[in-house]
Every structure is written in structure tokens, then in C-alpha cells.
Design an enzyme around this catalytic site. Sequence first.
Site, short mmCIF file in Angstrom:
data_model
loop_
_atom_site.label_atom_id
_atom_site.label_comp_id
_atom_site.label_asym_id
_atom_site.label_seq_id
_atom_site.Cartn_x
_atom_site.Cartn_y
_atom_site.Cartn_z
N ASP A 141 25.12 0.83 61.89
CA ASP A 141 25.86 -0.43 61.82
C ASP A 141 24.91 -1.46 61.18
O ASP A 141 24.77 -1.50 59.96
CB ASP A 141 26.26 -0.76 63.26
CG ASP A 141 27.21 -1.92 63.42
OD1 ASP A 141 27.39 -2.67 62.45
OD2 ASP A 141 27.77 -2.11 64.51
N LYS A 181 28.78 1.72 58.45
CA LYS A 181 29.51 0.49 58.09
C LYS A 181 28.61 -0.33 57.17
O LYS A 181 27.84 -1.18 57.65
CB LYS A 181 29.80 -0.34 59.34
CG LYS A 181 30.85 0.19 60.26
CD LYS A 181 31.04 -0.81 61.39
CE LYS A 181 31.96 -0.28 62.45
NZ LYS A 181 31.97 -1.16 63.64
N GLU A 226 22.77 10.75 64.39
CA GLU A 226 23.42 9.55 64.92
C GLU A 226 24.92 9.60 64.66
O GLU A 226 25.37 10.18 63.67
CB GLU A 226 22.86 8.31 64.22
CG GLU A 226 21.71 7.64 64.94
CD GLU A 226 22.16 6.79 66.12
OE1 GLU A 226 23.17 7.11 66.77
OE2 GLU A 226 21.48 5.79 66.40
N ASP A 227 25.68 8.92 65.52
CA ASP A 227 27.12 8.82 65.29
C ASP A 227 27.46 7.71 64.31
O ASP A 227 28.40 7.82 63.53
CB ASP A 227 27.87 8.59 66.61
CG ASP A 227 27.34 7.39 67.38
OD1 ASP A 227 26.20 6.95 67.11
OD2 ASP A 227 28.06 6.88 68.25
N LYS A 270 24.19 7.64 73.67
CA LYS A 270 25.06 8.75 74.01
C LYS A 270 25.92 9.18 72.82
O LYS A 270 26.44 10.29 72.78
CB LYS A 270 26.03 8.33 75.14
CG LYS A 270 25.38 7.91 76.41
CD LYS A 270 26.51 7.45 77.39
CE LYS A 270 25.92 6.80 78.61
NZ LYS A 270 26.97 6.24 79.48
N GLY A 271 26.12 8.29 71.89
CA GLY A 271 27.17 8.46 70.87
C GLY A 271 27.13 9.74 70.06
O GLY A 271 28.16 10.20 69.57
N ARG A 306 35.25 7.95 74.23
CA ARG A 306 34.30 8.82 73.52
C ARG A 306 34.88 10.19 73.23
O ARG A 306 34.50 10.84 72.26
CB ARG A 306 33.02 9.02 74.35
CG ARG A 306 32.11 7.83 74.42
CD ARG A 306 30.74 8.27 74.98
NE ARG A 306 29.99 7.14 75.50
CZ ARG A 306 29.22 6.34 74.77
NH1 ARG A 306 29.09 6.54 73.49
NH2 ARG A 306 28.55 5.34 75.33
N VAL A 313 35.29 1.06 65.96
CA VAL A 313 35.80 2.43 65.97
C VAL A 313 35.40 3.16 67.25
O VAL A 313 34.32 2.93 67.81
CB VAL A 313 35.31 3.24 64.74
CG1 VAL A 313 36.07 2.85 63.50
CG2 VAL A 313 33.81 3.10 64.53
N ASP A 367 32.27 4.76 71.39
CA ASP A 367 32.92 4.20 72.57
C ASP A 367 33.24 2.72 72.44
O ASP A 367 32.72 2.02 71.55
CB ASP A 367 32.00 4.34 73.79
CG ASP A 367 30.83 3.35 73.74
OD1 ASP A 367 30.13 3.29 72.71
OD2 ASP A 367 30.65 2.60 74.72
C1 PRP Z 1 25.33 2.77 68.71
C2 PRP Z 1 25.03 3.98 67.83
C3 PRP Z 1 23.67 3.67 67.28
C4 PRP Z 1 23.64 2.17 67.22
C5 PRP Z 1 23.86 1.72 65.79
O1 PRP Z 1 24.76 2.97 69.96
O2 PRP Z 1 25.06 5.17 68.56
O3 PRP Z 1 22.65 4.17 68.13
O4 PRP Z 1 24.73 1.68 68.04
O5 PRP Z 1 23.86 0.33 65.70
P1 PRP Z 1 22.86 -0.48 64.77
O6 PRP Z 1 22.85 0.17 63.42
O7 PRP Z 1 23.48 -1.87 64.75
O8 PRP Z 1 21.51 -0.48 65.42
P2 PRP Z 1 25.20 2.13 71.24
O9 PRP Z 1 24.18 1.04 71.48
O10 PRP Z 1 26.63 1.71 71.12
O11 PRP Z 1 25.01 3.18 72.42
P3 PRP Z 1 25.79 4.57 72.67
O12 PRP Z 1 25.36 5.53 71.59
O13 PRP Z 1 25.30 4.98 74.01
O14 PRP Z 1 27.27 4.29 72.62
#
Ligand code: PRP
Length: 181
Positions: free
Chosen positions: A104, A132, A100-101, A45-46, A166, A154, A160
Site C-alpha cells: 500500500d 495499490k 505479502e498480500d 496475518k494477511g 479474510r 479490499v 481483512d
Molecule cells: C497490511 C499488509 C502489509 C501492510 C501493507 O498488513 O499485509 O503488511 O498492511 O501496508 P503498507 O504498504 O502501507 O505498509 P496489516 O497491517 O493490515 O496487518 P495484517 O496483515 O495482519 O492484516
Amino acid sequence: MSLPQAIERVLLDERTIARRVAELAAQISADYAQAGELVLVGVLKGSFIFLADLARRLTVPNRVDFIAISSYNRGSISTGVRLIMDTRTPVSDRHVLIVEDIVDTGHTLDYLMRAFAARQPASLRTCVLTSKPARREVDVTVDYLGFEIPDVWVVGYGLDYADQFRTLPYIAALKPEVYQS
Ligand code: PRP
């Protein structure tokens, strides 16, 4: 400005984000000026707020689609990624930009790049608002990056904590006691 109790500090305020999103949109519009239509693939969703702002600033023809992924986590360690909702737009021979938001560990983007490359798009690039670098476990290429941020939790502008925060208009660090409790 009074901050919600769970927020420690604002890392990126509304103006800073808006300025950077405009710069990214200008760069993408210049790069794809001769390419024809661009397919923006937002990762739910991000990405929904970033994608909405970015897409409205593009000057190239585009269509918007979404995917949803699920990550298998062991504690806070991401161990696997699976596509749970696919795009409706066929992407072969089209120019695809994954939006993507945050990146990580990199596992999600790595998975998505492989999955979309297998569909033989005309081109495949990534646009990520925040990264990050300290958390990276796999190397991923981010073609358009908004900001590098420190290794803190964050929230806001799509990001979120347990599906909360969000819709904050800025990106902020959560107080550690909120996610460590
Ligand atoms: C977050 C973000 C990426 C992912 C990045 O999604 O939107 O899709 O984590 O992490 P990574 O580099 O460690 O793979 P999340 O699983 O939190 O779902 P959301 O977007 O629905 O909040």
C-alpha cells in the site's frame, strides 16, 4: 453468488486469483531452479492464504516461515513499522522470498527489505499479490506482483477489515460506508 452485505463488488474472483498464483509460482520456480532451497517468509496475518497456495505450486525445494509486524498508525496514515515475531529460520546465505498480500504505502515492505538485507541472505526478493500504486509513499521493488488494484478498501483471500472477511475466496471492494462510518 450472493455476496456478504458489506461487499460492494468482486475485483478478483477465485479463478483469476488461482490462474495468477500459478503463473507466479511457475515464474519463481523457473528463476530459482538452480538456486537450491528457497525460504518463503510470509508476513502475518494477511499473507497466509496466498502463501499456502503459492508454496503448494512451487516446484523448487522450499521451507516456509513467518514474521509478524506491527504498524503504528496515525488515523489511516502508517507512521512506523516494528517486527514483533521473527523467523525461526536463520536466513544468512539462504535465498529469501518475502511474501505479502498487499503493498500500500510501501512502508512495511521497505522496512522488511532493510531488516532482511542486514542479515546477509544469499538473495532477497519480494512476491506480493496486490499493489495499490496510487497509495505509494516509498519506492519499493516488487519482484513478483500478482495484480495492481485501485485505491479502494479490499478484503478477502487473506485481506481483512478489522480482522473480518479474510477467508472470502475472492478479493472484493468493501462498501465505503462500512469503513467510513
Ligand atoms: C497490511 C499488509 C502489509 C501492510 C501493507 O498488513 O499485509 O503488511 O498492511 O501496508 P503498507 O504498504 O502501507 O505498509 P496489516 O497491517 O493490515 O496487518 P495484517 O496483515 O495482519 O492484516
